[in-house]
Design a protein around this motif. Structure first.
Motif, PDB file in Angstrom:
ATOM      1  N   ASP A  74      44.831  42.875  49.672  1.00 59.49           N
ATOM      2  CA  ASP A  74      44.796  42.355  48.140  1.00 59.49           C
ATOM      3  C   ASP A  74      44.903  41.119  48.546  1.00 59.49           C
ATOM      4  OD1 ASP A  74      44.264  44.657  46.874  1.00 59.49           O
ATOM      5  OD2 ASP A  74      45.769  45.113  45.554  1.00 59.49           O
ATOM      6  N   GLU A  75      46.097  40.415  49.452  1.00 51.38           N
ATOM      7  CA  GLU A  75      46.667  39.234  50.021  1.00 51.38           C
ATOM      8  C   GLU A  75      45.579  38.447  50.652  1.00 51.38           C
ATOM      9  OE1 GLU A  75      48.734  40.872  47.625  1.00 51.38           O
ATOM     10  OE2 GLU A  75      48.772  41.719  49.681  1.00 51.38           O
ATOM     11  N   ALA A  76      44.597  38.816  50.999  1.00 55.28           N
ATOM     12  CA  ALA A  76      43.590  38.264  52.176  1.00 55.28           C
ATOM     13  C   ALA A  76      42.429  36.952  51.310  1.00 55.28           C
ATOM     14  CB  ALA A  76      42.507  39.737  53.214  1.00 55.28           C
ATOM     15  N   MET A  77      42.084  36.395  52.552  1.00 53.96           N
ATOM     16  CA  MET A  77      41.888  35.006  51.782  1.00 53.96           C
ATOM     17  C   MET A  77      40.495  35.178  51.470  1.00 53.96           C
ATOM     18  SD  MET A  77      44.498  32.902  51.399  1.00 53.96           S
ATOM     19  CE  MET A  77      43.135  31.064  51.619  1.00 53.96           C
ATOM     20  N   MET A  78      39.717  36.166  52.609  1.00 55.85           N
ATOM     21  CA  MET A  78      38.285  36.232  52.123  1.00 55.85           C
ATOM     22  C   MET A  78      38.183  37.653  51.456  1.00 55.85           C
ATOM     23  SD  MET A  78      35.063  36.068  54.466  1.00 55.85           S
ATOM     24  CE  MET A  78      34.686  34.017  54.834  1.00 55.85           C
ATOM     25  N   SER A  79      37.015  37.802  50.873  1.00 47.22           N
ATOM     26  CA  SER A  79      36.282  39.556  50.116  1.00 47.22           C
ATOM     27  C   SER A  79      36.052  39.637  51.116  1.00 47.22           C
ATOM     28  CB  SER A  79      36.129  39.375  48.395  1.00 47.22           C
ATOM     29  OG  SER A  79      35.117  40.803  48.075  1.00 47.22           O
TER      30      SER A  79
ATOM     31  N   ASP B  48      35.514  42.128  61.003  1.00 46.11           N
ATOM     32  CA  ASP B  48      36.589  42.048  61.994  1.00 46.11           C
ATOM     33  C   ASP B  48      37.892  41.710  61.764  1.00 46.11           C
ATOM     34  OD1 ASP B  48      38.093  42.498  64.005  1.00 46.11           O
ATOM     35  OD2 ASP B  48      36.979  41.265  65.730  1.00 46.11           O
ATOM     36  N   GLY B  49      38.927  41.097  60.798  1.00 45.14           N
ATOM     37  CA  GLY B  49      39.255  40.623  60.326  1.00 45.14           C
ATOM     38  C   GLY B  49      40.276  41.657  59.583  1.00 45.14           C
ATOM     39  N   THR B  50      41.072  40.626  58.132  1.00 51.05           N
ATOM     40  CA  THR B  50      41.353  40.769  57.660  1.00 51.05           C
ATOM     41  C   THR B  50      41.057  40.038  56.569  1.00 51.05           C
ATOM     42  OG1 THR B  50      43.733  41.108  58.639  1.00 51.05           O
ATOM     43  CG2 THR B  50      43.556  41.181  55.700  1.00 51.05           C
ATOM     44  N   TYR B  51      41.045  41.755  55.319  1.00 53.23           N
ATOM     45  CA  TYR B  51      40.074  41.226  53.545  1.00 53.23           C
ATOM     46  C   TYR B  51      40.476  41.739  52.510  1.00 53.23           C
ATOM     47  CZ  TYR B  51      36.098  39.850  58.414  1.00 53.23           C
ATOM     48  OH  TYR B  51      36.093  39.444  58.503  1.00 53.23           O
ATOM     49  N   MET B  52      40.034  41.149  51.229  1.00 49.81           N
ATOM     50  CA  MET B  52      40.004  41.725  50.299  1.00 49.81           C
ATOM     51  C   MET B  52      39.422  42.759  50.328  1.00 49.81           C
ATOM     52  SD  MET B  52      40.877  38.598  47.352  1.00 49.81           S
ATOM     53  CE  MET B  52      39.781  37.264  48.188  1.00 49.81           C
ATOM     54  N   PRO B  53      39.611  44.084  49.092  1.00 51.11           N
ATOM     55  CA  PRO B  53      38.872  45.431  49.708  1.00 51.11           C
ATOM     56  C   PRO B  53      38.191  44.634  48.134  1.00 51.11           C
ATOM     57  CG  PRO B  53      40.765  45.703  48.312  1.00 51.11           C
ATOM     58  CD  PRO B  53      41.135  44.237  49.144  1.00 51.11           C
ATOM     59  N   GLU B  54      36.974  45.559  47.557  1.00 49.19           N
ATOM     60  CA  GLU B  54      35.948  45.331  47.001  1.00 49.19           C
ATOM     61  C   GLU B  54      36.429  45.395  45.085  1.00 49.19           C
ATOM     62  OE1 GLU B  54      32.219  47.423  44.429  1.00 49.19           O
ATOM     63  OE2 GLU B  54      32.523  47.893  46.209  1.00 49.19           O
ATOM     64  N   ALA B  55      37.355  45.835  45.435  1.00 53.36           N
ATOM     65  CA  ALA B  55      38.491  46.461  44.107  1.00 53.36           C
ATOM     66  C   ALA B  55      40.132  45.841  44.452  1.00 53.36           C
ATOM     67  CB  ALA B  55      38.578  47.192  43.169  1.00 53.36           C
ATOM     68  N   PRO B  56      40.905  45.578  43.521  1.00 56.32           N
ATOM     69  CA  PRO B  56      42.302  45.365  44.256  1.00 56.32           C
ATOM     70  C   PRO B  56      43.088  47.094  43.758  1.00 56.32           C
ATOM     71  CG  PRO B  56      42.119  44.843  42.160  1.00 56.32           C
ATOM     72  CD  PRO B  56      41.088  45.572  42.097  1.00 56.32           C
ATOM     73  N   LEU B  57      44.179  46.811  45.069  1.00 56.22           N
ATOM     74  CA  LEU B  57      44.533  47.638  45.660  1.00 56.22           C
ATOM     75  C   LEU B  57      46.341  47.925  44.644  1.00 56.22           C
ATOM     76  CD1 LEU B  57      44.124  48.004  49.647  1.00 56.22           C
ATOM     77  CD2 LEU B  57      43.615  50.117  47.791  1.00 56.22           C
ATOM     78  N   ASP B  58      46.452  46.535  44.155  1.00 58.81           N
ATOM     79  CA  ASP B  58      47.802  47.091  43.225  1.00 58.81           C
ATOM     80  C   ASP B  58      47.787  47.973  42.111  1.00 58.81           C
ATOM     81  OD1 ASP B  58      45.859  45.882  41.221  1.00 58.81           O
ATOM     82  OD2 ASP B  58      46.622  43.721  41.407  1.00 58.81           O
ATOM     83  N   ALA B  59      46.471  49.201  42.332  1.00 54.14           N
ATOM     84  CA  ALA B  59      46.964  49.803  40.644  1.00 54.14           C
ATOM     85  C   ALA B  59      47.373  50.718  41.419  1.00 54.14           C
ATOM     86  CB  ALA B  59      45.269  50.543  40.716  1.00 54.14           C
ATOM     87  N   TYR B  60      48.326  51.145  43.363  1.00 57.24           N
ATOM     88  CA  TYR B  60      48.988  52.269  43.702  1.00 57.24           C
ATOM     89  C   TYR B  60      50.367  51.978  43.375  1.00 57.24           C
ATOM     90  CZ  TYR B  60      44.975  53.657  44.812  1.00 57.24           C
ATOM     91  OH  TYR B  60      43.135  54.134  44.831  1.00 57.24           O
ATOM     92  N   ASP B  61      50.571  49.697  42.972  1.00 55.55           N
ATOM     93  CA  ASP B  61      51.999  49.899  42.926  1.00 55.55           C
ATOM     94  C   ASP B  61      52.697  50.667  41.945  1.00 55.55           C
ATOM     95  OD1 ASP B  61      50.534  47.685  44.997  1.00 55.55           O
ATOM     96  OD2 ASP B  61      50.832  46.182  43.992  1.00 55.55           O
ATOM     97  N   GLY B  62      53.742  50.963  42.605  1.00 56.63           N
ATOM     98  CA  GLY B  62      54.498  51.518  41.630  1.00 56.63           C
ATOM     99  C   GLY B  62      55.076  53.304  41.655  1.00 56.63           C
ATOM    100  N   MET B  63      54.146  53.764  42.149  1.00 60.06           N
ATOM    101  CA  MET B  63      53.770  54.951  42.406  1.00 60.06           C
ATOM    102  C   MET B  63      54.364  55.410  43.881  1.00 60.06           C
ATOM    103  SD  MET B  63      49.556  56.090  41.928  1.00 60.06           S
ATOM    104  CE  MET B  63      48.502  54.761  40.680  1.00 60.06           C
TER     105      MET B  63
ATOM    106  N   ASP C  81      53.566  48.041  48.055  1.00 62.33           N
ATOM    107  CA  ASP C  81      52.171  47.403  48.348  1.00 62.33           C
ATOM    108  C   ASP C  81      51.740  48.447  48.747  1.00 62.33           C
ATOM    109  OD1 ASP C  81      50.253  44.866  48.002  1.00 62.33           O
ATOM    110  OD2 ASP C  81      50.631  45.274  50.168  1.00 62.33           O
ATOM    111  N   VAL C  82      49.724  48.171  48.720  1.00 63.77           N
ATOM    112  CA  VAL C  82      49.295  49.009  50.157  1.00 63.77           C
ATOM    113  C   VAL C  82      48.267  48.951  51.001  1.00 63.77           C
ATOM    114  CG1 VAL C  82      47.181  51.156  49.908  1.00 63.77           C
ATOM    115  CG2 VAL C  82      49.476  51.240  48.308  1.00 63.77           C
ATOM    116  N   ASP C  83      47.711  48.831  51.458  1.00 61.34           N
ATOM    117  CA  ASP C  83      46.704  47.873  52.835  1.00 61.34           C
ATOM    118  C   ASP C  83      46.127  49.348  53.418  1.00 61.34           C
ATOM    119  OD1 ASP C  83      47.734  45.290  52.105  1.00 61.34           O
ATOM    120  OD2 ASP C  83      48.830  45.472  53.682  1.00 61.34           O
ATOM    121  N   VAL C  84      45.029  48.777  53.865  1.00 62.59           N
ATOM    122  CA  VAL C  84      43.788  50.163  54.274  1.00 62.59           C
ATOM    123  C   VAL C  84      43.654  49.589  55.654  1.00 62.59           C
ATOM    124  CG1 VAL C  84      42.251  52.240  54.418  1.00 62.59           C
ATOM    125  CG2 VAL C  84      43.469  51.793  52.437  1.00 62.59           C
TER     126      VAL C  84
END
Length: 236
Positions: free
Chosen positions: A170-175, A190-205, A119-122
């Motif tokens: 990706d797991e945040a409640m609001m975009s 200020d807080g934790t948000y879903m990005p505009e596009a999901p970060l799961d594209a990097y999963d498994g790399m 999983d990736v967060d930024v």
């Protein structure tokens, strides 16, 4: 108590015949009353944990770097399903964002560890007036993922507020694209948000390599700086 140590356990009635409890007679001559009631959120003797009472233990004690430790049903073991390993890689050198320039600025984050990305967060710390001017993209391994663009406030008008201190998850409640901005606050985002596009594209790399955070200001009149940006990688 160790292997091959025998303990005598007695069923005991209190005066009046109830309740019945167990009394353990230990090898050193002492006795311990076994009042284990799994599910009452109190760790009793011979319980490993009980609900929220984890006896002070954390995911760190289980060999993980982050997460929330739980207690397994039956109170005889810890539940580590909420634990994980997460490493943080950051660029902490302030980077000015060119005003009204779609070429923007690219910030490289070198990751020296070769682990499988689960999983990736930024996380971003940005000082900038009128946040709706900003567009950002995370780039890695020939994969570009939009983080945010044209941020709006609750009435869907542009975010004219200042500064951002946010985690994109990706797991945040609001975009972050949906009412994340509160103009009256500083930071306005200020807080934790879903990005505009999901970060799961990097999963498994593999995590090894250079991750790039690109940000541009596409309107004139406001300037700012990326104070810090971090890639948070959850791995096995």
């Amino acid at each position: 108590l160790g292997a091959d140590i025998l303990v005598d356990v007695y069923a005991v009635n209190e005066s009046g015949g109830a309740p019945v409890f167990l009394l353990a007679h230990l090898p050193d001559g002492t006795t311990v009353r076994l009042d284990s009631t799994c599910g009452d959120d109190v760790k009793d003797d011979f319980e490993v944990c009980d609900g929220a009472d984890l006896d002070g233990m954390t995911c760190g004690d289980m060999g993980f770097t982050a997460g929330t430790l739980g207690c397994a049903p039956g109170c005889g073991a810890f539940d580590t399903s909420g634990c994980f390993n997460q490493s943080s890689y950051c660029s902490m050198a302030p980077a000015a964002i060119p005003d009204n320039n779609i070429n923007g600025v690219s910030i490289d984050i070198d990751v020296p560890d070769d682990v499988t990305v689960l999983d990736v967060d930024v996380s971003v710390d940005i000082s900038h007036t009128w946040l709706s001017d900003l567009d950002a993209v995370l780039m890695y391994n020939m994969t570009d993922t939009p983080m945010f663009s044209d941020i709006v406030q609750a009435n869907n008008s542009g975010c004219s507020g200042n500064n951002m201190l946010a985690v994109l998850d990706d797991e945040a409640m609001m975009s972050i694209e949906n009412q994340a901005c509160v103009n009256a606050n500083v930071p306005a985002v200020d807080g934790t948000y879903m990005p505009e596009a999901p970060l799961d594209a990097y999963d498994g790399m593999s995590s090894l390599g250079t991750w790039t955070f690109f940000i541009a200001d596409d309107a004139g009149g406001d300037i700012g700086t990326v104070n810090e940006v971090c890639v948070l990688i959850t791995h096995d």
